[in-house]
Motif scaffolding. Structure first.
Motif, PDB file in Angstrom:
ATOM      1  N   ASN A   1      -0.768   3.085  -5.961  1.00 16.02           N
ATOM      2  CA  ASN A   1      -1.017   4.131  -5.156  1.00 16.02           C
ATOM      3  C   ASN A   1      -0.339   3.620  -3.504  1.00 16.02           C
ATOM      4  OD1 ASN A   1      -1.454   6.743  -5.352  1.00 16.02           O
ATOM      5  ND2 ASN A   1      -3.620   6.493  -4.492  1.00 16.02           N
ATOM      6  N   ALA A   2       0.219   2.520  -3.538  1.00 17.86           N
ATOM      7  CA  ALA A   2       0.629   2.047  -2.151  1.00 17.86           C
ATOM      8  C   ALA A   2       1.984   2.972  -1.572  1.00 17.86           C
ATOM      9  CB  ALA A   2       1.293   0.751  -2.203  1.00 17.86           C
ATOM     10  N   GLY A   3       2.651   3.794  -2.720  1.00 11.34           N
ATOM     11  CA  GLY A   3       3.656   4.537  -2.309  1.00 11.34           C
ATOM     12  C   GLY A   3       5.149   3.836  -2.754  1.00 11.34           C
ATOM     13  N   LYS A   4       5.079   2.934  -3.952  1.00 14.03           N
ATOM     14  CA  LYS A   4       6.304   1.923  -4.413  1.00 14.03           C
ATOM     15  C   LYS A   4       7.360   3.280  -4.853  1.00 14.03           C
ATOM     16  CE  LYS A   4       3.492  -0.387  -6.931  1.00 14.03           C
ATOM     17  NZ  LYS A   4       2.479   0.232  -6.601  1.00 14.03           N
ATOM     18  N   SER A   5       7.000   3.970  -5.615  1.00 14.99           N
ATOM     19  CA  SER A   5       7.798   5.048  -6.399  1.00 14.99           C
ATOM     20  C   SER A   5       8.367   5.871  -5.421  1.00 14.99           C
ATOM     21  CB  SER A   5       7.279   5.409  -7.204  1.00 14.99           C
ATOM     22  OG  SER A   5       6.658   4.800  -8.521  1.00 14.99           O
ATOM     23  N   THR A   6       7.456   6.398  -4.427  1.00 16.60           N
ATOM     24  CA  THR A   6       7.935   7.176  -3.361  1.00 16.60           C
ATOM     25  C   THR A   6       8.923   6.606  -2.477  1.00 16.60           C
ATOM     26  OG1 THR A   6       5.592   8.029  -3.064  1.00 16.60           O
ATOM     27  CG2 THR A   6       7.234   8.400  -1.245  1.00 16.60           C
TER      28      THR A   6
ATOM     29  N   GLN B   1      -1.858   3.921 -10.990  1.00 14.52           N
ATOM     30  CA  GLN B   1      -1.211   3.631 -12.244  1.00 14.52           C
ATOM     31  C   GLN B   1      -0.396   4.772 -12.886  1.00 14.52           C
ATOM     32  OE1 GLN B   1      -3.052   1.690 -15.535  1.00 14.52           O
ATOM     33  NE2 GLN B   1      -4.493   0.515 -14.162  1.00 14.52           N
ATOM     34  N   THR B   2       0.328   5.564 -11.760  1.00 16.88           N
ATOM     35  CA  THR B   2       1.298   6.321 -12.193  1.00 16.88           C
ATOM     36  C   THR B   2       2.473   5.749 -12.960  1.00 16.88           C
ATOM     37  OG1 THR B   2       0.651   7.801 -10.412  1.00 16.88           O
ATOM     38  CG2 THR B   2       3.014   8.199 -11.283  1.00 16.88           C
ATOM     39  N   THR B   3       3.064   4.512 -12.295  1.00 16.22           N
ATOM     40  CA  THR B   3       4.127   3.926 -12.880  1.00 16.22           C
ATOM     41  C   THR B   3       3.488   2.727 -13.817  1.00 16.22           C
ATOM     42  OG1 THR B   3       5.283   4.095 -10.658  1.00 16.22           O
ATOM     43  CG2 THR B   3       6.169   2.408 -12.189  1.00 16.22           C
TER      44      THR B   3
ATOM     45  N   LYS C   1       2.488   4.196   4.915  1.00 21.53           N
ATOM     46  CA  LYS C   1       1.760   5.296   5.533  1.00 21.53           C
ATOM     47  C   LYS C   1       1.455   5.111   6.905  1.00 21.53           C
ATOM     48  CE  LYS C   1       0.252   5.497   0.650  1.00 21.53           C
ATOM     49  NZ  LYS C   1      -0.816   6.332  -0.201  1.00 21.53           N
TER      50      LYS C   1
ATOM     51  N   ASP D   1       1.998   7.075   9.023  1.00 19.08           N
ATOM     52  CA  ASP D   1       1.835   8.483   9.479  1.00 19.08           C
ATOM     53  C   ASP D   1       0.340   8.753   9.537  1.00 19.08           C
ATOM     54  OD1 ASP D   1       2.590   8.346   6.485  1.00 19.08           O
ATOM     55  OD2 ASP D   1       1.659  10.377   6.575  1.00 19.08           O
TER      56      ASP D   1
ATOM     57  N   SER E   1       6.818   4.946   7.017  1.00 21.20           N
ATOM     58  CA  SER E   1       6.317   5.781   5.936  1.00 21.20           C
ATOM     59  C   SER E   1       7.364   6.166   5.156  1.00 21.20           C
ATOM     60  CB  SER E   1       5.859   7.133   6.988  1.00 21.20           C
ATOM     61  OG  SER E   1       5.525   8.290   6.049  1.00 21.20           O
TER      62      SER E   1
END
Ligand SMILES: Nc1nc2c(ncn2[C@@H]2O[C@H](COP(=O)(O)OP(=O)(O)OP(=O)(O)O)[C@@H](O)[C@H]2O)c(=O)[nH]1
Ligand SMILES: [Mg+2]
Length: 285
Positions: free
Chosen positions: A13-18, A36-38, A120, A122, A143
């Motif tokens: 959830n850190a924002g790696k894929s984003t 655990q999305t990826t 993040k 922001d 961000s």
């Protein structure tokens, strides 16, 4: 042309894929607010002739504090593999977390060019602990979602890209197949529409994917661990599976530039996350 391999690691959830998607300026990898999305190492290839660089950016599953299933352990192994294969490691961590929680993982990064990247901003400022101050790596705050400070991040990455080469042709943007992404679109629908417990316990497999003159015919199976989850995924009178299928079909049509016929089935496969043979079949070894 200079080229390099960069791997993004960090907690779930850190924002790696984003961040990968923003760097590539395309929605390659699925993103969600659930951890655990990826579940695979997925490389996106950034070819930038203006800068004269090609960067192979690998997105990884999130670092977990403890493994619950064999699947979890496989995911953690794959992060280590992605670290070994990389020249540059971008350790991405949300501002509300602290690097001190992951110092053990830093042991695995010896000899690598590491950048610590707080994401993040922001939402607030990072607080640096004594342990963090002792780490001799460049640190930056960004961000990914709001695209703040991405240029400064590039300024840190650029001098670390040193190989005189181009590994991939200009038009290749990922090392993954279309089949892989269709499977991910189905998983994305489940992540978006159902409560956290269910996405954790599903696995999607594409059984057939066949191109015909006017249409792609795709058949997939959603495996879940429990009979009651199967009922929820199907929904009343099939409404949920229809929604998931329609969303995945639209995304697949965009990816494949052709009409898609998508048929989905739901099956129960008890405890698949701890079944080494099933995991092997599904590419986790
Ligand atoms: N406010 C804010 N949210 C962000 C930022 N970057 C990512 N997010 C959100 O954080 C959540 C997780 O993003 P992902 O990109 O899926 O995170 P991840 O590190 O790939 O997660 P896993 O694949 O589960 O390890 C999503 O809801 C994103 O929209 C950011 O800079 N600011
Ligand atoms: Mg991810």
């Amino acid at each position: 042309m200079r080229s390099g391999f960069l791997t993004i690691i960090g907690p779930a959830n850190a924002g790696k894929s984003t961040l990968l998607n923003k760097l590539l300026k395309t929605n390659l990898n699925i993103v969600s607010s659930k951890p655990q999305t990826t579940r695979n190492n997925i490389a996106g290839i950034l070819t930038d002739h203006k800068r004269g660089i090609q960067l192979v950016i690998t997105d990884t599953p999130g670092i977990l504090k403890k493994n619950v299933s064999i699947l979890d352990a496989r995911l953690q192994d794959s992060i280590v593999k992605a670290v070994e294969d990389a020249d540059i490691i971008l350790f991405l961590i949300p501002v509300k977390d602290t690097v001190s929680n992951y110092l053990e993982f830093f042991e695995k990064l010896k000899g690598k060019k590491v950048i610590i990247c707080f994401n993040k901003i922001d939402l607030g400022k990072p607080s640096f602990s004594e342990a963090e101050k002792k780490l001799e790596f460049p640190m930056i705050e960004i961000s990914a979602l709001k695209e703040l400070n991405i240029d400064s991040l590039f300024k840190i990455i650029d001098p670390l890209i040193t190989d005189e080469a181009q590994y991939y042709p200009d038009d290749v943007i990922s090392d993954r197949t279309e089949r892989f992404f269709v499977k991910e679109y189905i998983r994305e629908g489940i992540l978006e529409n159902l409560k956290e417990e269910i996405p954790h316990q599903i696995f999607v497999d594409i059984d057939t994917m066949e191109e015909q003159a006017e249409i792609w015919r795709i058949e997939g199976t959603i495996y879940t661990e429990r009979e009651n989850h199967k009922k929820i995924i199907i929904g009343s009178a099939g409404s949920m599976i229809k929604k998931i299928g329609t969303e995945a079909r639209k995304k697949s049509e965009e990816l494949l530039s052709k009409k898609v016929f998508l048929k989905l089935e739901v099956k129960v496969k008890e405890n698949w996350r701890n079944d080494p043979i099933f995991l092997k079949k599904l590419e986790y070894y």
